[in-house]
Design a protein around this motif. Sequence first.
Motif, PDB file in Angstrom:
ATOM      1  N   HIS A 179       0.473  -1.299  -0.262  1.00 19.32           N
ATOM      2  CA  HIS A 179      -0.643   0.104   0.349  1.00 19.32           C
ATOM      3  C   HIS A 179       0.667   0.833  -0.138  1.00 19.32           C
ATOM      4  N   TRP A 180       0.780   2.218  -0.700  1.00 16.33           N
ATOM      5  CA  TRP A 180       1.473   3.684  -0.966  1.00 16.33           C
ATOM      6  C   TRP A 180       0.004   4.412  -0.178  1.00 16.33           C
ATOM      7  N   ASP A 181      -0.042   4.171   1.336  1.00 13.56           N
ATOM      8  CA  ASP A 181      -1.327   4.897   1.625  1.00 13.56           C
ATOM      9  C   ASP A 181      -0.157   5.722   2.994  1.00 13.56           C
ATOM     10  N   VAL A 187      -3.582   8.396  -0.053  1.00 13.56           N
ATOM     11  CA  VAL A 187      -2.433   7.569  -1.056  1.00 13.56           C
ATOM     12  C   VAL A 187      -2.097   7.671  -1.859  1.00 13.56           C
ATOM     13  N   GLU A 188      -0.813   8.231  -2.611  1.00 15.27           N
ATOM     14  CA  GLU A 188       0.040   8.450  -3.323  1.00 15.27           C
ATOM     15  C   GLU A 188      -0.103   6.995  -4.877  1.00 15.27           C
ATOM     16  N   ARG A 189      -0.580   7.321  -5.301  1.00 15.73           N
ATOM     17  CA  ARG A 189      -0.897   7.141  -6.981  1.00 15.73           C
ATOM     18  C   ARG A 189      -1.990   6.191  -6.983  1.00 15.73           C
ATOM     19  N   GLY A 190      -2.934   7.025  -5.567  1.00  9.44           N
ATOM     20  CA  GLY A 190      -4.449   5.678  -5.270  1.00  9.44           C
ATOM     21  C   GLY A 190      -5.334   7.085  -5.665  1.00  9.44           C
ATOM     22  N   VAL A 230       5.955   3.769   0.841  1.00  8.30           N
ATOM     23  CA  VAL A 230       7.759   3.987   0.719  1.00  8.30           C
ATOM     24  C   VAL A 230       7.638   4.933   0.455  1.00  8.30           C
ATOM     25  N   ASN A 231       7.458   5.780   0.426  1.00  2.00           N
ATOM     26  CA  ASN A 231       8.048   7.585   1.288  1.00  2.00           C
ATOM     27  C   ASN A 231       7.371   7.448   2.090  1.00  2.00           C
ATOM     28  N   SER A 232       8.260   7.081   3.016  1.00  2.00           N
ATOM     29  CA  SER A 232       6.989   6.974   4.047  1.00  2.00           C
ATOM     30  C   SER A 232       8.305   7.958   5.258  1.00  2.00           C
ATOM     31  N   VAL A 307      11.621  -0.652   2.373  1.00  2.00           N
ATOM     32  CA  VAL A 307      12.745   0.201   2.562  1.00  2.00           C
ATOM     33  C   VAL A 307      12.809   1.012   0.924  1.00  2.00           C
ATOM     34  N   LYS A 308      12.381   2.108   0.285  1.00  2.00           N
ATOM     35  CA  LYS A 308      12.673   2.890  -0.012  1.00  2.00           C
ATOM     36  C   LYS A 308      14.395   3.873  -0.331  1.00  2.00           C
ATOM     37  N   ALA A 309      15.360   3.950  -0.467  1.00  2.68           N
ATOM     38  CA  ALA A 309      16.229   4.328   0.173  1.00  2.68           C
ATOM     39  C   ALA A 309      16.901   4.909  -1.260  1.00  2.68           C
ATOM     40  N   SER A 311      16.560   7.242  -3.154  1.00  2.00           N
ATOM     41  CA  SER A 311      15.493   7.477  -4.768  1.00  2.00           C
ATOM     42  C   SER A 311      14.748   8.184  -4.291  1.00  2.00           C
ATOM     43  N   GLU A 312      14.728   9.180  -5.507  1.00  2.00           N
ATOM     44  CA  GLU A 312      13.821  10.384  -5.007  1.00  2.00           C
ATOM     45  C   GLU A 312      13.269  11.037  -4.149  1.00  2.00           C
ATOM     46  N   GLY A 313      14.823  11.170  -3.818  1.00  2.00           N
ATOM     47  CA  GLY A 313      15.207  12.384  -2.199  1.00  2.00           C
ATOM     48  C   GLY A 313      14.638  11.457  -0.899  1.00  2.00           C
ATOM     49  N   TRP A 344      13.836  -4.607   0.054  1.00  2.00           N
ATOM     50  CA  TRP A 344      14.851  -3.458   0.035  1.00  2.00           C
ATOM     51  C   TRP A 344      14.860  -3.415  -1.440  1.00  2.00           C
ATOM     52  N   ARG A 345      14.436  -1.954  -1.758  1.00  2.00           N
ATOM     53  CA  ARG A 345      13.507  -1.480  -3.201  1.00  2.00           C
ATOM     54  C   ARG A 345      14.905  -1.143  -4.009  1.00  2.00           C
ATOM     55  N   ALA A 346      14.889  -1.942  -5.214  1.00  2.00           N
ATOM     56  CA  ALA A 346      15.619  -1.504  -6.302  1.00  2.00           C
ATOM     57  C   ALA A 346      15.197  -0.168  -7.473  1.00  2.00           C
ATOM     58  N   VAL A 380      12.527  -5.203  -7.407  1.00  2.00           N
ATOM     59  CA  VAL A 380      13.068  -5.017  -8.196  1.00  2.00           C
ATOM     60  C   VAL A 380      11.710  -4.785  -9.234  1.00  2.00           C
ATOM     61  N   LYS A 381      11.521  -3.555  -9.758  1.00  2.00           N
ATOM     62  CA  LYS A 381       9.856  -3.538 -10.262  1.00  2.00           C
ATOM     63  C   LYS A 381       9.928  -4.224 -12.142  1.00  2.00           C
ATOM     64  N   ASN A 382       9.281  -4.104 -12.049  1.00  2.00           N
ATOM     65  CA  ASN A 382       9.325  -5.027 -13.724  1.00  2.00           C
ATOM     66  C   ASN A 382      10.027  -4.470 -14.328  1.00  2.00           C
ATOM     67  N   ILE A 385      12.438   1.791 -16.381  1.00  2.00           N
ATOM     68  CA  ILE A 385      12.207   3.034 -15.773  1.00  2.00           C
ATOM     69  C   ILE A 385      10.791   3.473 -15.060  1.00  2.00           C
ATOM     70  N   ASP A 386       9.872   2.791 -14.969  1.00  2.00           N
ATOM     71  CA  ASP A 386       9.050   2.923 -14.151  1.00  2.00           C
ATOM     72  C   ASP A 386       7.547   3.176 -14.996  1.00  2.00           C
ATOM     73  N   PHE A 387       7.129   1.159 -14.413  1.00  2.00           N
ATOM     74  CA  PHE A 387       5.454   1.281 -14.424  1.00  2.00           C
ATOM     75  C   PHE A 387       4.824   1.631 -15.823  1.00  2.00           C
ATOM     76  N   LYS A 413      -2.960   2.053 -11.443  1.00  2.00           N
ATOM     77  CA  LYS A 413      -3.186   2.135 -12.793  1.00  2.00           C
ATOM     78  C   LYS A 413      -2.563   3.831 -13.224  1.00  2.00           C
ATOM     79  N   GLU A 414      -1.524   4.409 -12.701  1.00  2.00           N
ATOM     80  CA  GLU A 414      -1.029   5.466 -12.286  1.00  2.00           C
ATOM     81  C   GLU A 414       0.198   6.459 -13.885  1.00  2.00           C
ATOM     82  N   TYR A 415       0.390   4.532 -14.362  1.00  2.00           N
ATOM     83  CA  TYR A 415       0.335   5.392 -16.117  1.00  2.00           C
ATOM     84  C   TYR A 415      -0.365   4.527 -16.947  1.00  2.00           C
ATOM     85  N   LEU A 416      -1.939   4.463 -16.573  1.00  2.00           N
ATOM     86  CA  LEU A 416      -2.754   3.587 -17.403  1.00  2.00           C
ATOM     87  C   LEU A 416      -4.104   4.495 -16.834  1.00  2.00           C
TER      88      LEU A 416
HETATM   89  C1  BDP Z   1       6.917   6.079  -9.050  1.00  2.00           C
HETATM   90  C2  BDP Z   1       5.959   7.631  -8.530  1.00  2.00           C
HETATM   91  C3  BDP Z   1       6.103   7.644  -7.004  1.00  2.00           C
HETATM   92  C4  BDP Z   1       6.787   6.722  -6.197  1.00  2.00           C
HETATM   93  C5  BDP Z   1       7.745   6.123  -6.867  1.00  2.00           C
HETATM   94  C6  BDP Z   1       8.318   4.777  -5.829  1.00  2.00           C
HETATM   95  O1  BDP Z   1       5.015   8.703  -9.142  1.00  2.00           O
HETATM   96  O2  BDP Z   1       4.598   8.473  -6.468  1.00  2.00           O
HETATM   97  O3  BDP Z   1       6.878   7.295  -5.192  1.00  2.00           O
HETATM   98  O4  BDP Z   1       7.512   5.652  -8.555  1.00  2.00           O
HETATM   99  O5  BDP Z   1       8.027   3.538  -7.122  1.00  2.00           O
HETATM  100  O6  BDP Z   1       6.222   6.001 -10.321  1.00  2.00           O
HETATM  101  O7  BDP Z   1       8.955   5.446  -5.541  1.00  2.00           O
END
Ligand code: BDP
Length: 722
Positions: A179-181, A187-190, A230-232, A307-309, A311-313, A344-346, A380-382, A385-387, A413-416
């Motif tokens: 959950h990205w709650d 909810v992020e991307r909810g 994950v942005n905790s 853990v998201k470490a 990554s994106e700040g 641990w996220r990649a 690892v994401k599929n 780049i990013d979903f 479906k953030e990108y769909l």
């Molecule tokens: C991106 C999303 C962002 C997430 C990031 C992630 O836009 O909101 O925090 O992925 O997976 O696609 O950490």
Amino acid sequence: MRHLGSFLLRLLGGLATALLISAPGRAEDGYQLWLRYAALPQAEATALSRQAGRVLLPPKAGAMAQAAADELERGIAGLSGRKPVRGSTWQGPAVVLALPGQWSALQLLDADLKALREGGYVLRTMTAGGQRVTVIGAASERGLLYGSFAWLRALQTGADVARLDQRAEPKFVWRMLNHWDNLDRTVERGYAGQSIWNWWELPDMRSTRYRDYARANASLGINGVVLNNVNSKPEVLASDWLPKVAAIAEELRPYGQKVFLSVRFSSPKELGGLPNSDPANPAVRAWWQAKVDEVYRLIPDFGGFLVKANSEGQPGPHDYGRTHAEGAAPMADALRPHGGLLVWRAFVYSEADATDRAKQAYQQFVPWDGQFASNVVVQVKNGAIDFQPREPFHPMFGAMPKTQLGMEFQITKEYLGFATHLAYLGPMYEEVLRADTHQPGGNGPATVARILDGSFYGDGRVTMMAGVANVGSERNWSGSHFDQANWYVFGRMAWDPELKSDAIAREWVQQTFSVPQPARESIVQMMQGSREAVVNYMTPLGLHHLMATSHHYGPGLWVSELARPEWNPVYYHRADKSGIGFDRSARGSQAVSQYAPAVAARWGQPATTEPELLLWFHHLPWDYKLPSGQALWPGLIAHYDLGVQQVAAMRARWAQLQGVIDPERFADVAARLKAQERDAQWWRDASIAYFQSVNGLPLPAGVKPPALKLEDYKAHKLHYAP
Ligand code: BDP
């Protein structure tokens, strides 16, 4: 005579109306998901109530077996119209929940049951102890739970339940939702309302939705739930917050799910008041140990951390000059004695180097293969780049044989097209899981699925598949009815990555809509083609990341002014007068070299790269000849047009189901498809207008010009998009 005639006509008319009204059934709001247990036709219902009039529980049944029996009761009552009797004595036909050694009449089965993997089950109709029984057997109560759901699914999907003989086991150790709650319930991307976790009211007040959510997960075999984004925030580990977490754990436990938390790398400093969060600092290690011990005192079966470490700040080990493996160690060490897992996220990309974002995760992880602790899974994401609607599989899969890698799919479906567009993600998951990495050194084919589920390595590693959840406070859970299918297909493929997306769609449709077979098949066809339609109108031929800034809903192909180069769509499509696409071949960023040689060779040349991925790997002139014989520019336009046509066809298909589907769900889906068609046209028009402004080429004969000018598309801003 005339009177009689018109009376008959009216009578027939009335009957027809009654049939029409009764056929689609009562309005449904989607709350029950695929667990509706709608009444079976009379003959089948009668047979079922005979076969399953009693549910037998083993004598010392624990919470999960009780939950299994509850579900059987609910299901049998709904399907047959008669609630079964619960018992523990062997008499008359019954559904028997069986663990090894618990029923003398089933002794013969014991060896089979004991051999099952945790969560596995057998379903068998047989005569035992002089009775005709349906056995739901397993080595543990978890298997009884999954087996009960599986039997109910079989009942609803036309299996011959009078002659059942099935055996199934989960292929992944961990089948997780992320959950990205956020703790404030956003909810992020909810796209399905607020978080289902009402943190403010917890732990005192507990919504009945928690149990229903847990039931839905259990029906798919999901066994781990990461509760928060994950942005905790550090507060999630605060001593006065943990009781809230414990309350959710209690609600999910009977349904076999452990809770996990996303934690912030800098918690030792931010929450613990230490001078830093350096993993090499003994005080930091001690802080993690004490915190983890505290969590386990409250939640003895706590799952672990995500853990998201860096990554994106987000903070991470690089802040102290340490590697990801070094950064993970203190948390992993603290969790290990309790049996806890560290995920641990990649998903990382450099803050400083913008050469090719697609290469960066591999660069930051692969050299440290073998350095992560035994209770760490690197998620690892599929794709690299990013979903995106389509990406080639991530080059890390198969490239770290000594590290336990897990899959991260996005269900939301953030990108769909959010929950507005209909896109069934089964074919996308399937495409990635089936892809052959051609990595050497294992047993059998090196598909992504076999690398991830461990069969390629055969070393009993910890395996995992995670999906970013699309569940929220909306009555129908997922924002749209069809997005429920994405939760469903994710769960089914996390159970068995070899299952096929169309078969899963069929199951889902059959349980979700009580409609005749031709209508079901029509819905399945619509679902199966829906993701490709999105690819066509958004990012055909391997294009990617062309979405508008921050919300990612509409087109933003022209965006070029964002602070970091790789945040801009122009970085990804690289269109100019001479051509279009990202050259990742040996002549370009060399990202192809991260794949195994056979794959690198194939994707290293335009001629051997499948058209679906062409512009992902190559920068090509506008007159490049596609395999279809068309030049790239008209070929690209043809994809946009096809995407719009495909959505129109989906709408037409759905319109034909009016009167067959219950009115509430029919109308909701119809409205969304209408919006999707509008948006597909918008994507098509804006993309063509933009690329034409870059290449200066005329539109091929017969192609409809975009409705507006490029400036109008650029000016079109969405306010308050979720
Ligand atoms: C991106 C999303 C962002 C997430 C990031 C992630 O836009 O909101 O925090 O992925 O997976 O696609 O950490």
